[in-house]
Design an enzyme around this catalytic site. Structure first.
Site, PDB file in Angstrom:
ATOM      1  N   TRP A 198    -109.710 -28.552   8.771  1.00 12.76           N
ATOM      2  CA  TRP A 198    -109.574 -27.552   7.711  1.00 12.76           C
ATOM      3  C   TRP A 198    -108.513 -26.520   8.066  1.00 12.76           C
ATOM      4  O   TRP A 198    -107.825 -25.998   7.198  1.00 12.76           O
ATOM      5  CB  TRP A 198    -110.921 -26.880   7.433  1.00 12.76           C
ATOM      6  CG  TRP A 198    -111.976 -27.885   7.099  1.00 12.76           C
ATOM      7  CD1 TRP A 198    -113.034 -28.264   7.877  1.00 12.76           C
ATOM      8  CD2 TRP A 198    -112.048 -28.703   5.923  1.00 12.76           C
ATOM      9  NE1 TRP A 198    -113.754 -29.240   7.257  1.00 12.76           N
ATOM     10  CE2 TRP A 198    -113.174 -29.529   6.053  1.00 12.76           C
ATOM     11  CE3 TRP A 198    -111.262 -28.797   4.777  1.00 12.76           C
ATOM     12  CZ2 TRP A 198    -113.540 -30.451   5.083  1.00 12.76           C
ATOM     13  CZ3 TRP A 198    -111.630 -29.718   3.807  1.00 12.76           C
ATOM     14  CH2 TRP A 198    -112.752 -30.531   3.964  1.00 12.76           C
ATOM     15  N   ASP A 222    -112.656 -18.494   7.910  1.00 15.20           N
ATOM     16  CA  ASP A 222    -113.325 -19.483   7.069  1.00 15.20           C
ATOM     17  C   ASP A 222    -114.696 -19.721   7.704  1.00 15.20           C
ATOM     18  O   ASP A 222    -114.793 -20.368   8.737  1.00 15.20           O
ATOM     19  CB  ASP A 222    -112.502 -20.778   7.023  1.00 15.20           C
ATOM     20  CG  ASP A 222    -113.201 -21.896   6.249  1.00 15.20           C
ATOM     21  OD1 ASP A 222    -114.363 -21.712   5.823  1.00 15.20           O
ATOM     22  OD2 ASP A 222    -112.585 -22.973   6.089  1.00 15.20           O
ATOM     23  N   LYS A 225    -123.172 -25.150   1.847  1.00 15.88           N
ATOM     24  CA  LYS A 225    -123.750 -25.624   3.109  1.00 15.88           C
ATOM     25  C   LYS A 225    -124.995 -24.816   3.473  1.00 15.88           C
ATOM     26  O   LYS A 225    -126.070 -25.354   3.634  1.00 15.88           O
ATOM     27  CB  LYS A 225    -122.710 -25.570   4.213  1.00 15.88           C
ATOM     28  CG  LYS A 225    -121.614 -26.609   3.951  1.00 15.88           C
ATOM     29  CD  LYS A 225    -120.307 -26.194   4.502  1.00 15.88           C
ATOM     30  CE  LYS A 225    -119.147 -26.976   3.951  1.00 15.88           C
ATOM     31  NZ  LYS A 225    -119.280 -28.423   3.883  1.00 15.88           N
TER      32      LYS A 225
END
Ligand code: PMP
Length: 361
Positions: free
Chosen positions: A102, A172, A196
């Site tokens: 990511w 993040d 999540k």
């Protein structure tokens, strides 16, 4: 039909009491005569939910709403890969720590808006480590340091908050958001996809230090401008109202039932330790990440034999343990133990691993 054990990396398991409440509230929220997904985002009914969600997120992160704004946006965490630099970089320099795929994508998106230094990377060793503060340099003219606190795919996690060395700190937090106590005041910008730890997909939580808001580039369209979104309480466009409602419920569950972030952290540690103990118990399994950087959220492991890994996933599915296949980019196995994961499911996984080892070892 009974629910199965869910180890999906996201969208992922949600707390049972929250799901049960949501079932009721979809039909009628309180005594309003309206379902929660059916009322206007501008109604008093929904406004109370949004205010409570923002207040709870800020409280859990230990930041004040005078200094920070909480936004519930759309476009996913990936949207923030470009939205933050689009608002804030304006041809300046940004520094990225590369501890997972990511970060790689986020750095490439940021490079559209300025100069990007990748100051440290564990890509060559499969993103199996995270850096210490003295492992990287942040240039003097860097506007912000970006990192990912938990690497969902490879299974690594920072145990500390990296030093931004004078730059803004941007994180993040998608896959370990609200999973352990965090000093939110160390951060200038936090973002996380909800799907999540705290809700369904469709909402990205953004927590921004208010002093950054007057640095927004003037050529950014309104819906993507943090300052405009903050001025309109995140409602320049219609937000994902149902997702925000679930986030409010999950934060309520964390604060009222789970003992806040230290309570949920203790449960997360105990669950992860059980699975790592099984992995480390014999040579049959191998963990994929250095011990000091092992994630408590996404446990990655393998038998070392791709065919055996596939057989494990198939047999686990048949035993009602779902979502254990590793990310398609790395293969192997992955068990995601987000906040809502139950002790019962973790015990079932560990017992299943022991039995699989006994019959295949
Ligand atoms: N960052 C991290 C750490 C992630 O795990 C993910 C998704 N798994 C993303 C970003 C991308 O999130 P989204 O699909 O919400 O854009």
């Amino acid at each position: 039909m009974a629910r199965i054990y869910n180890f999906s990396a996201g969208p992922a398991i949600l707390p049972e009491p929250v799901l049960k409440q949501a079932q009721q509230d979809l039909w009628e929220f309180g005594e309003s005569g309206l379902g929660i997904a059916e009322c206007s985002h501008r109604s008093k009914l929904f406004d109370a939910v949004a205010v409570s969600a923002r207040t709870r997120v800020a409280r859990l992160l230990g930041v004040s709403l005078d200094e920070y704004a909480v936004l519930f946006l759309q476009g996913g965490a990936r949207g923030q890969f470009f939205q933050f630099p689009m608002n804030m970089l304006q041809g300046g320099r940004a520094t990225y720590l590369d501890t997972g795929r990511w970060d790689d994508m986020a750095a490439k998106d940021a490079a559209r808006y300025g100069d990007v230094d990748v100051a440290w990377s564990s890509q060559e060793t499969g993103w199996n480590r995270v850096p210490n503060d003295d492992d990287y340099v942040v240039q003097n003219d860097t506007r912000y340091l970006h990192y990912t606190s938990n690497n969902t795919v490879a299974g690594g996690e920072f145990r500390h908050t990296p030093d931004a060395k004078g730059a803004w700190l941007v994180c993040d937090m998608s896959s370990n958001f609200l999973s352990h106590p965090v000093d939110g005041t160390k951060f200038d910008f936090i973002y996380a996809g909800a799907q999540k730890n705290v809700g369904p997909s469709g909402v990205t939580i953004c927590v921004i230090r208010r002093s950054l808001l007057d640095r927004v580039a003037s050529d950014v369209p309104d819906v993507l401008r943090y300052d405009k979104q903050v001025a309109k309480d995140g409602m320049v466009n219609t937000p994902c109202t149902f997702g925000i409602y679930v986030i409010e419920q999950v934060c309520r569950w964390l604060e009222d039932d789970m003992g806040g972030l230290s309570g949920i952290e203790a449960r997360n540690i105990a669950q992860a330790n059980k699975v790592y103990a099984q992995i480390d118990g014999t040579d049959f399994w191998q963990g994929k990440v250095e011990t000091s950087a092992r994630s408590r959220m996404n446990i990655t492991f393998t038998t070392g034999n791709p065919e055996l890994d596939t057989a494990f996933v198939k047999a686990a599915d048949e035993a009602r343990l779902s979502g254990l296949k590793g990310h398609r980019s790395v293969g192997g196995l992955r068990a995601s133990l987000y906040n809502a994961q139950t002790d019962e499911a973790v015990d079932a996984l560990v017992a299943f691993m022991a039995e699989f080892e006994r019959t295949n070892g």
